[in-house]
Every structure is written in C-alpha cells, then in structure tokens.
Design a protein around this motif. Structure first.
Motif, short mmCIF file in Angstrom:
data_model
loop_
_atom_site.label_atom_id
_atom_site.label_comp_id
_atom_site.label_asym_id
_atom_site.label_seq_id
_atom_site.Cartn_x
_atom_site.Cartn_y
_atom_site.Cartn_z
N THR A 32 0.83 -1.20 0.00
CA THR A 32 0.00 0.00 0.00
C THR A 32 0.87 1.25 0.00
N SER A 33 0.24 2.33 -0.39
CA SER A 33 0.86 3.65 -0.35
C SER A 33 -0.06 4.57 0.45
N ASN A 35 -0.99 7.26 -0.28
CA ASN A 35 -1.81 8.03 -1.20
C ASN A 35 -2.86 7.19 -1.93
N ASP A 36 -2.89 5.86 -1.69
CA ASP A 36 -3.90 5.07 -2.36
C ASP A 36 -5.06 4.78 -1.40
N ALA A 37 -6.11 4.17 -1.93
CA ALA A 37 -7.32 3.98 -1.13
C ALA A 37 -7.08 3.08 0.07
N SER A 40 -5.22 4.79 2.78
CA SER A 40 -6.05 5.71 3.55
C SER A 40 -6.81 4.98 4.64
N GLN A 137 -7.78 -3.95 -3.50
CA GLN A 137 -8.53 -2.75 -3.80
C GLN A 137 -8.79 -2.69 -5.30
N THR A 139 -10.52 -0.06 -8.51
CA THR A 139 -10.83 1.33 -8.84
C THR A 139 -11.91 1.39 -9.90
N ALA A 145 -13.03 4.07 -5.61
CA ALA A 145 -12.32 2.82 -5.36
C ALA A 145 -13.04 2.05 -4.26
N ASN A 168 -12.04 9.87 -4.22
CA ASN A 168 -10.87 10.73 -4.22
C ASN A 168 -11.32 12.18 -4.16
N TRP A 173 -8.02 10.08 -0.54
CA TRP A 173 -9.05 9.06 -0.56
C TRP A 173 -9.82 9.06 0.75
#
Length: 222
Positions: A32-33, A35-37, A40, A137, A139, A145, A168, A173
């Motif tokens: 995960t990052s 900044n991704d869903a 978050s 996940q 999108t 997402a 977003n 997210w």
C-alpha cells in the motif's frame, strides 16, 4: 419512526474498534501507499490504534480525537447525498447546507455512543484475539475505489467481510460508505430517510434527526 442505529454503529465499530484492536495481528496482502485507497483506510486504523492504546487520554479527549479522525477520513458530504438519494435534487441549497453538518453530527454521535461502551482495557484485550486482513482494492475511474478486507473475531467462526467505498477528494481518498457482509451502512439510512421524506417531507426528517442527536448526546452524558 425509529432509525435503526445497528448498521452505522456496527460499521463504525468494525472500522474504529475491531480494526484497531486487530492491529497487532494485521495481515496486508498487497503493498500500500499512503496516497492510495487502501493506504487511507490503514491510516484510519493506525490513528485509531494510537488513541485507544494511550490509556492516559481522558474520555472527552478520546472522543475529540476519534471525531477528528472521522472528519479527516470520511467524506460526510458524499455520505449525506447518498443517504438522501434522489431526494437530494429536490432540496434547496439552504436545505442541503443544513443537512450535511446535521447528518455528520448524527453519524459521529451514533458511532461514538457505541464505542463508549468499549473500555480501553477491552479494546487492548481484543488485540490478541482479533485479526484484520486486507484483500485487495479496485478502482472505478480516477475518483472511486473499493477496499476489501476481512475481520476475524475471537467469538466468531467465520470472517466478516468489511469493504470500504472510497472517493478521491482533491487527492485524498476518503470513505463514503462501509459494507458489512454486503450490507451497506448508508443504504440502510437511505431506505429509512426516503420513507420519512415521502411521508412527512424534509422538515419531518430534520425534526427526527435532531431528536436522535439530542437523545444520543444525553445518553453520552449519563
């Protein structure tokens, strides 16, 4: 009419309590990052863990911190629109501006009233007995997402499917719905709100929500 708090309370319970209590044994399959869903959602859980593991925080401070987490990671405007459904188009701009913060307060008070029944000790005890696993996940274009997860509780043989619907919002997210075993928290309210709007109109809905908020806040002070 009595609004059923079970779905929203359970949704909040899963996302803010069971997920937090499961953190010590969390298993995440995909990377995960922030900044991704999925990142978050993990951020919500991680921040909640900090709140619940700090036994020096007073109950009012804990409530304030949880409320701040919710306001940072939930898209209450999208939730409010979805809860009203097709009736949203019939509301005046003033009514829309009134409904969003009122709905936000209602949802926050509903889940906080449920979390109040969970002591810090009980949450920490569940750390050793619960588990959350992020599955994947998906999108739907650049704005939407869905994050899929399962939660295993000590007293439950079967895992609970808990999915987070995300939008977003200016690069962040945010959660706008939670499904628990395929049951949508917001759809539950949409069905109830629509019945009130169809039979009593907007003013009746606002009256009922205000009454519910008052009852929840009185309950919290008792």
């Amino acid at each position: 009419m009595k609004f059923n708090l079970r779905s929203v309370a359970l949704g909040a319970l899963i996302s803010f309590v069971f997920a937090a209590s499961a953190s010590a044994q969390t298993m995440v399959s995909p990377p995960t990052s922030p900044n991704d869903a999925m990142g978050s959602v993990k951020s919500v859980i991680d921040q909640s863990i900090v709140v619940f593991k700090n036994q020096q925080i007073s109950a009012p401070d804990r409530e304030q911190k949880l409320r701040a987490i919710a306001e940072s990671h939930f898209d209450f405007t999208e939730m409010a629109k979805s809860a009203i459904g097709y009736h949203w188009r019939t509301l005046t701009p003033a009514q829309q501006s009134e409904f969003v913060p009122l709905f936000t307060t209602f949802i926050e008070d509903a889940y906080l009233s449920r979390i109040e029944s969970y002591s810090v000790e009980k949450v920490n005890q569940q750390i050793q007995s619960s588990m959350i696993q992020f599955v994947k996940q998906t999108t739907d274009g650049p704005e939407y997402a869905q994050v899929y997860s399962t939660v295993v509780l000590q007293d439950s043989k079967n895992p609970i499917a808990v999915n987070y619907l995300m939008r977003n919002d200016s690069g962040e997210w945010k959660i706008y719905d939670i499904t628990i075993d395929a049951i949508s928290v917001i759809a539950n309210y949409r069905n109830q709100f629509n019945r009130v709007l169809n039979n009593g109109g907007y003013d009746k809905l606002i009256e009922i929500i205000r009454q519910k908020i008052q009852g929840l806040q009185q309950q919290a002070t008792n």
